[in-house]
Design a protein around this motif. Structure first.
Motif: not given
Length: 913
Positions: A206, A209-212, A234, A236-237
């Motif tokens: 990851v 910034d949280g993107h896979w 992400t 977070q979503e």
């Protein structure tokens, strides 16, 4: 093959770190001669001013540099002609492979190559020669030590001025370690890929910034997204909002260096919208410069564990509640045991004592607290050894075999209830006396039914049994006295006969009351003069003295100096006189009487005699029992002298019994006649009510819609008539019950048993249907068997019983509750024959246990059981009639009921085979 000379002759170099020798016998001249073309090219490149010596010097320097280069490298250098034949001697090849120069210059050079690689090597060589392009091949080469190592062979063509290939020059580089590292790297990467994709948890890279960045298939399966969908999102979503802040805060701590890694339980939102519980573990990977590169996230699906934990918590709470309830019940039971005056002991399944209440500890001088912590635990001493000092015996005093001990019987599974209580005699070493116990108890079983222990309740009946024996002896004496009365002759008794019988009764009295001396005096009815008739227990001298004194006194009740005592005797009171107190202590006492018991001989409030007794100088405290026995003895003795009155009373009693029997017969006749006579007017009343109902209904139909008052009058009249009809039905039922009870008493109750089988299932269904029509605001649940049940019966009488059960269930249960009717079949408990089994269950207040045996009696109505709905009118005959009907059909009736838990009335009927 034309022999060539190796350009490396005479130049020492190393191969794999081992010094190798060249051939120093070759001369420079041979080198120049064999490399003329090379020298010509070199000559043309030199300045024209150079002399031959200078040129030769340059060649030597060039050759030296060339040989030094070869010596400095760890490679095998080779040179071949344009057709692939070896030029010169391959010293480095020979040094490594161990082949001789002849083998190298011959065709055996290929023998050093691994057999599996030879065809491939030839093919590549021929293609390179044919295509005039560089040659490259990887193959395994056998060393002088017999071990194959992997080499990378490269060769390039050397072109002449005319563009033709003059020769080939190449090298063989040992790439064994590189190849091994490459294979290990490939295997490591393959294992990583397999682990990454096949591991049982989700793994992802990851971005900060949280993107896979990278996800495995398991993570996709857990979250329900495809790989492509996740890589566009992400974390977070898809994090459940309440859990997002904590996750982001942990991530910021790792980025800031406050944490190296973190783990947490969080919830993800799956593709289908459902929530997934997961255990997340995150580690940060940094670049070489220390900057964050990506996070490695491991996601473990713990939904099942969470569900299991929830279920476990529920089970735990339930267990805790059950344990708390069990502990409370145990405390209640223990408090109950402690409050009992009976001895309560609890044993395990091998006879060890685990509990004893306070009466038990006091009786047997036990201290459970000390006992359980003593070096030798008293409770763990074997049962036989522990009870041996108590010398257990049966009720008649005989030694009781070990297997017949109540403790052993109960531990082995026997249930000893109140009706089967066992009396045992035990020696108490503490008091040095025998004690008699009445023992009851039952085994303790676990949920599987295995015996885990036993509970015994022992009641100290020593005094009671002694009193019972004394009472038994007293009753025997009283019976003998009664027999003496019965055996009196009919003719008038002579004076001597009275004295003889008086002496006999005095002896019986002494036996009954276990006293030492007894005297009897009679009272003449007319003069109330007191005269003696018997005395026992005195010595001959004292007896003569007593008779003389009694004859001389000629005392009368009328002139007795103590009238209060006379009144007490007339009142049929038994009392004790302490002759040591005033005023009696002032009188002579030649018989040494301490306390004298005085009992009147009364018949119908008429004092006919006086009974006195004492214990020959002993101070004795008279008990209530002894006073009662003395009173009974006085009454029986009185009948001796008033036999005619006894005969007269017996005759009167017989007359009363005959009168009572005749009155009962008249009452039965009256009930029968009255019941039949009431039938006609009741039928007329009901017919008139129904006629009036129809007229009221017609009036309501014909009333104009504007005439509300008239319509309401008709409606009120109809409702009143309906209630009146219901009361008439109640009266008809009461009259029917009276007729039936009259027939039962006269043994004239008729049963019209059909010759053909009756379907009990249809009878029950019809009865339930009729009740539902009568009482429409109540619910009756009916459970029927899959197959019809056939009986030989009077269907109307069976329907009468079912209707009675249903009406009682509806009457004695709240109006908002339902009544359940269950019909089934089973085997009779006594004879094992198939029977129909009907149950009618209500949810009323139940019937007290002490009332249940009486509810089948005539005119009996259970006390404390109130009507919950409907009419409370009843004579207490329905259940008695129902019991009679079922018994006449060969069946049985019964009831199960507990307070505030409803009642279930049932009956059985034999089924046709």
């Amino acid at each position: 093959m034309t022999k060539k000379h190796d350009l490396l002759q005479g130049i020492p170099y190393t191969m794999q770190g081992n010094p190798m020798d060249t051939n120093p016998s070759s001369s420079n001249r041979d080198f120049i001669q064999n490399n003329r073309q090379f020298l010509d090219v070199l000559y043309r490149t030199l300045p024209s001013s150079h002399t031959t010596d200078e040129t030769t010097k340059l060649l030597y320097e060039s050759e030296a540099r060339y040989r030094s280069l070869i010596a400095a490298t760890a490679q095998i250098v080779w040179t071949t002609s344009v057709d692939g034949l070896v030029i010169g001697e391959l010293a480095s090849w020979c040094a490594y492979t161990g082949q001789s120069p002849e083998e190298v210059r011959g065709t055996h050079i290929i023998d050093a190559v691994h057999p599996d690689d030879r065809i491939h090597v030839r093919t590549l060589w021929l293609e390179a020669v044919k295509g005039r392009r560089p040659y490259e091949a990887i193959y395994r080469l056998k060393g002088a030590d017999g071990i194959y190592r992997t080499f990378l062979a490269r060769g390039v063509p050397v072109f002449a001025n005319d563009g033709t290939i003059r020769e080939w020059v190449g090298t063989c580089t040992d790439i064994t370690q590189w190849k091994l590292m490459e294979e290990q790297l490939y295997e490591s990467e393959r294992r990583f890929r397999l682990t990454f994709e096949q591991v049982a948890v989700g793994i992802a890279h990851v971005a900060p910034d949280g993107h896979w960045l990278l996800v495995n298939q398991r993570l996709c399966e857990i979250l329900g997204y495809t790989r492509e969908e996740l890589l566009q999102m992400t974390f977070q979503e898809i994090t459940y909002p309440p859990d997002l802040d904590a996750d982001v805060a942990f991530m910021q701590d790792v980025l800031a260096g406050r944490l190296t890694e973190y783990s947490m339980e969080k919830r993800y939102i799956r593709h289908d919208g459902s929530l997934l519980w997961a255990n997340l573990k995150v580690t940060l990977v940094r670049n070489d410069d220390g900057q964050p590169a990506y996070f490695i996230s491991v996601v473990e699906d713990i939904s099942q564990r969470k569900q299991d934990e929830d279920r476990y918590q529920q089970v735990l709470r339930s267990q805790q509640q059950s344990q708390q309830e069990a502990e409370e019940r145990a405390k209640q039971i223990e408090a109950t045991f402690e409050a009992l005056t009976d001895v309560v002991m609890v044993y395990n399944n091998i006879g060890n004592l685990t509990y004893a209440n306070k009466p038990a500890q006091q009786l047997f001088a036990l201290n459970m607290g000390v006992m359980n912590h003593a070096p030798t635990n008293y409770g763990n001493i074997p049962l036989r050894e522990r009870l041996q000092p108590y010398n257990m015996r049966s009720e008649d005093g005989k030694p009781l075999p070990y297997e017949q001990w109540p403790h052993v019987r109960i531990i082995n599974g026997a249930v000893i209830d109140g009706t089967q209580a066992v009396d045992v005699i035990m020696w108490n070493p503490t008091t040095q006396h025998d004690l008699q116990f009445s023992i009851t108890g039952a085994p303790i079983r676990n949920v599987q039914g295995a015996i885990t222990g036993a509970i015994l309740i022992s009641r100290d009946v020593t005094e009671r049994r002694r009193l019972e024996r004394r009472t038994h002896e007293a009753l025997n004496g009283l019976l003998e006295m009664a027999e003496a009365i019965i055996k009196l002759p009919d003719q008038e008794e002579q004076t001597d006969d009275i004295y003889i019988l008086g002496a006999h009764l005095a002896e019986l009295t002494r036996s009954v009351l276990d006293c030492q001396r007894v005297g009897i005096q009679l009272v003449e009815p007319e003069t109330e003069r007191v005269y003696p008739v018997a005395v026992v227990g005195l010595s001959p001298e004292l007896e003569q003295q007593w008779w003389a004194e009694q004859r001389q006194q000629q005392a009368s009740l009328k002139d007795n100096p103590m009238p209060d005592l006379v009144e007490r005797l007339r009142a049929n009171e038994v009392f004790a006189l302490d002759l040591r107190e005033a005023p009696f202590n002032a009188a002579p006492n030649p018989y040494n009487v301490q306390v004298m018991l005085t009992a009147p001989l009364c018949v119908e409030k008429q004092l006919v005699g006086i009974l006195t007794l004492d214990y020959n100088g002993e101070t004795h405290l008279y008990t209530e029992r002894e006073l009662a026995l003395a009173s009974a003895v006085g009454k029986l003795s009185a009948f001796v002298f008033e036999r005619q009155r006894l005969l007269r009373e017996r005759a009167e009693a017989q007359g009363r019994e005959i009168a009572l029997r005749e009155a009962k017969n008249h009452m039965e006749d009256f009930l029968g006649i009255a019941s039949h006579e009431l039938r006609t007017p009741m039928t007329t009343i009901k017919a008139n009510i129904q006629l009036a109902q129809r007229r009221a209904t017609a009036g309501m139909r014909q009333t104009d819609s504007t005439e509300h008052k008239l319509y309401d009058t008709f409606k009120m009249t109809y409702d009143l008539l309906t209630r009146a009809e219901q009361q008439v039905d109640v009266l008809n039922r009461l009259v029917s019950d009276l007729i039936d009870i009259s027939r039962i008493q006269q043994d004239k109750l008729q049963l019209h048993i059909r010759p053909e089988p009756c379907n009990l299932s249809e009878i029950i269904q019809e009865c339930v249907h009729e009740q539902c029509k009568t009482i429409r605001n109540r619910t009756i649940e009916l459970t029927m068997p899959k197959h019809d049940l056939f009986i030989q019966a009077d269907p109307d009488r069976i329907a009468q019983v079912v209707a009675n059960y249903l009406s009682n269930a509806l009457k004695y249960s709240p109006a908002h509750t339902s009544v359940r009717v269950i019909l089934d079949s089973k085997l009779d408990d006594e004879n094992g024959q198939p029977v129909a089994f009907l149950q009618v269950q209500d949810k009323g207040q139940g019937i007290p246990q002490e009332e249940q045996p009486h509810i089948w009696e005539r005119f009996y109505q259970a006390r404390g059981v109130t009507v919950q709905s409907g009419s409370g009118v009843g004579l207490g005959l329905g259940l008695h009639i129902s019991q009679t009907i079922i018994a006449r059909h060969g069946g049985k009736v019964g009831v199960y009921s507990r307070d505030n838990d409803g009642s279930t009335f049932w009956f059985t009927l034999p089924l046709l085979q």
